[in-house]
Scaffold this motif. Structure first.
Motif, mmCIF file in Angstrom:
data_model
loop_
_atom_site.group_PDB
_atom_site.id
_atom_site.type_symbol
_atom_site.label_atom_id
_atom_site.label_comp_id
_atom_site.label_asym_id
_atom_site.label_seq_id
_atom_site.Cartn_x
_atom_site.Cartn_y
_atom_site.Cartn_z
ATOM 1 N N ALA A 482 -10.735 74.691 -4.716
ATOM 2 C CA ALA A 482 -10.765 74.406 -6.156
ATOM 3 C C ALA A 482 -12.050 73.955 -6.318
ATOM 4 C CB ALA A 482 -9.608 73.681 -6.830
ATOM 5 N N ALA A 483 -12.622 72.890 -5.537
ATOM 6 C CA ALA A 483 -13.844 72.203 -5.828
ATOM 7 C C ALA A 483 -15.124 73.220 -5.677
ATOM 8 C CB ALA A 483 -14.014 71.061 -4.932
ATOM 9 N N VAL A 484 -14.937 73.954 -4.478
ATOM 10 C CA VAL A 484 -16.273 74.967 -4.145
ATOM 11 C C VAL A 484 -16.148 76.056 -4.891
ATOM 12 C CG1 VAL A 484 -15.912 74.347 -1.686
ATOM 13 C CG2 VAL A 484 -14.686 76.324 -2.560
ATOM 14 N N GLU A 485 -15.271 76.224 -5.943
ATOM 15 C CA GLU A 485 -15.390 77.264 -7.056
ATOM 16 C C GLU A 485 -15.473 77.009 -8.516
ATOM 17 O OE1 GLU A 485 -15.633 80.528 -6.324
ATOM 18 O OE2 GLU A 485 -15.497 80.294 -4.239
ATOM 19 N N LEU A 486 -16.346 75.676 -8.567
ATOM 20 C CA LEU A 486 -16.662 75.281 -10.026
ATOM 21 C C LEU A 486 -17.837 75.831 -10.543
ATOM 22 C CD1 LEU A 486 -15.525 71.602 -9.485
ATOM 23 C CD2 LEU A 486 -14.363 73.216 -10.766
#
Length: 576
Positions: A482-486
């Protein structure tokens, strides 16, 4: 005629104790002027001042009083010694008193319930087997900083497992370890590490009900590797355990190398101890630095498992060894799959390992074997796209991607215990992360797409719920995905402010950092520092590309979003 005594009005002059060395030797008064006193200046001497230490033992042996104690007379000391002559007795006249048995019970931080539990366990252990032989190392006995976490665990009093579900009755008593340091580390392993390896307290950890009994009954080397793992994990908060961790880990490596160099290779490969030691060492390296050394153990385990299966002796072992080996193989294969989702490298364990499409949720995996099988196929398809970007235009590739998406959406992961809500939430969290990974790695989804935004919000919501319930196992990978797709151009608000506690951020990036800090502060079984470093570098790269033309270069090469930003930075990263 006697002279009249003149009474001086000046106060009496006291002896000085800080005069120079020469004045003190000549027994004259020193005016203590610096750098040269008056006496030394008049005589032309070098003026030096030093400190002379006086020891009471030297004065006593010489028959002199030390300081102001006693009288300044040798005769007085002799009279004192003569008044109390030494009395000599023979061995027959000595009556020795028997030393009473002193138990190692401690009532500090203990309750009546602890004592009752201890008494019950002692009664159960009356007919237990003798104490087993265990490792012998020369660790320093440092109980000041390594007090046992258990109120009754000590170096001389064995501890007992709180649950005996898979442990035979002969193993109801843990070994008598050689030092308080070892007892403390074993207690730490049982009470701190084992519970956080599974997402729910309803299920027992295989690190407790499989590995620990095996180490006690059959393998001192495995027991030493567990102590090394505990010391490594504990050194994250207490640097004093760093040296112990390195020493124990080196001992285990020496033992393993010695066996590989002297014994029959096939016999070593078929011994479950070898595979288990490699698994513990792999986990040790992940917690320690998470560099490529853990991958070395991963590749070694692959070769070892191949030898075992080719020898066709796998099923000849006892049932307990079969369960143990199956868990070790599952551990390595799962580490391989989850690690490759980030970097997209060539698999170490083939896709044939996850042939099962079972929907029963595994307590240690935190999901079903069917979900891991889908993840493995997504990663393989993504690797094909990375080597040949044009393959995504082929109907066969698009059909496989659509088939995997349908399987993910229709996957129902069953939990045997209906009351185990945390395990159910953990399984759903990993399914949502797998769905987001599929869209980004195969379908070219980007952070700005509504589908990606929705999945990120759902993932962060489940991470928040599990953190609130104290779950640490299995959160690293979903949080990473989730974090790398912000979106770098928009600060995503994943929840309403009034729905969250005051300390929990409702915006995505601050919440990711908050969750990583919670995992690091609770010493989750992962290297959170490296995971956070990779996430921050990806954020920085995305933000830089948004204001430059670098992003267009990646699109011209046919790279999707995951291949452009995530994969190049994740080599050797463990997320399982």
């Amino acid at each position: 005629m006697p002279r009249k005594r003149v009474i001086s009005q000046e106060p009496p002059k006291r002896r000085v104790r800080t005069g120079c060395d020469r004045c003190r030797a000549r027994k004259v008064r020193c005016d203590e002027q610096k750098p040269t006193c008056g006496q030394c200046s008049a005589k032309g001497f070098d003026c030096q001042t030093s400190i002379k230490l006086k020891w009471e033992q030297d004065y006593t042996s010489a028959g002199r009083a030390f300081g102001r104690a006693g009288l300044w007379s040798k005769k007085a000391a002799e009279k004192s010694n003569a008044a109390s002559p030494c009395i000599h007795v023979t061995e027959d006249e000595v009556s020795w008193i028997r030393i009473p048995l002193i138990s190692s019970y401690s009532f500090v931080n203990a309750t009546v319930g602890n004592i009752e539990q201890l008494t019950t366990l002692e009664n159960l252990a009356i007919d237990a087997a003798p104490v087993l032989d265990v490792i012998h190392t020369n660790d320093r006995d440092d109980t000041s900083s390594t007090a046992s976490l258990s109120p009754w665990l000590s170096a001389r009093q064995p501890a007992f497992l709180p649950r005996q579900h898979f442990i035979p009755s002969s193993l109801s008593m843990l070994p008598d370890l050689p030092s308080a340091m070892h007892s403390s580390l074993l207690s730490y392993y049982l009470e701190k590490i084992c519970p956080i390896t599974v997402p729910s307290s309803v299920n027992e950890s295989p690190f407790a009900n499989l590995i620990l009994p095996f180490s006690i009954s059959s393998s001192p080397a495995v027991l030493e590797s567990l102590l090394a793992l505990a010391a490594c994990h504990r050194s994250k908060k207490d640097i004093a355990f760093r040296a112990t961790s390195l020493r124990l880990g080196d001992n285990v490596l020496r033992t393993l190398r010695g066996r590989l160099g002297t014994e029959d290779p096939l016999e070593v490969a078929m011994d479950p101890e070898t595979l288990v030691i490699m698994m513990i060492l792999c986990q040790y390296e992940i917690i320690n630095e998470c560099d490529k050394r853990w991958v070395v153990h991963l590749k070694g385990a692959r070769d070892l498992i191949r030898v075992r299966r080719n020898a066709q002796l796998y099923l000849a072992a006892g049932q307990s060894s079969v369960d143990l080996v199956e868990f070790a193989e599952k551990y390595f294969a799962f580490q391989d799959v989850i690690g490759r989702t980030a970097c997209g490298e060539e698999p170490i364990f083939g896709i044939d390992f996850w042939t099962s499409r079972g929907e029963d949720t595994d307590a240690w995996l935190g999901c079903s074997a069917g979900l891991v099988s889908i993840l493995c196929e997504i990663t393989e398809l993504s690797r094909q796209h990375r080597s040949r970007p044009g393959v995504s235009l082929l109907p066969e590739f698009q059909f496989k991607a659509a088939s995997l998406e349908r399987r993910l959406c229709s996957l129902r992961q069953r939990v045997l215990n209906e009351e185990d809500d945390l395990l159910q939430l953990s399984a759903e969290l990993k399914r949502l992360a797998a769905e987001l990974y599929l869209h980004c790695a195969l379908n070219g989804a980007t952070p700005a797409m509504p589908l990606v935004v929705r999945l990120v919000q759902q993932i962060l919501h489940l991470v928040s719920v599990l953190l609130e319930h104290g779950v640490l196992a299995g959160l690293s990978w979903p949080l990473f995905v989730a974090a790398v797709e912000l979106d770098p151009m928009e600060d995503l608000e994943w929840a309403e402010r009034q729905d969250l506690p005051d300390e929990v951020p409702n915006y995505a990036r601050p919440f990711v950092l908050y969750a990583l800090s919670r995992l690091a502060g609770s010493n989750a079984i992962a290297n959170i520092a490296k995971t956070r470093s990779v996430i921050e570098r990806i954020w920085l790269t995305r933000s830089h590309d948004e204001i430059s033309d670098t992003q267009l270069e990646g699109l011209e090469k046919g790279q999707n979003d995951w291949e452009r930003y995530v994969a190049p930075l994740c080599g050797g990263l463990s997320l399982a």
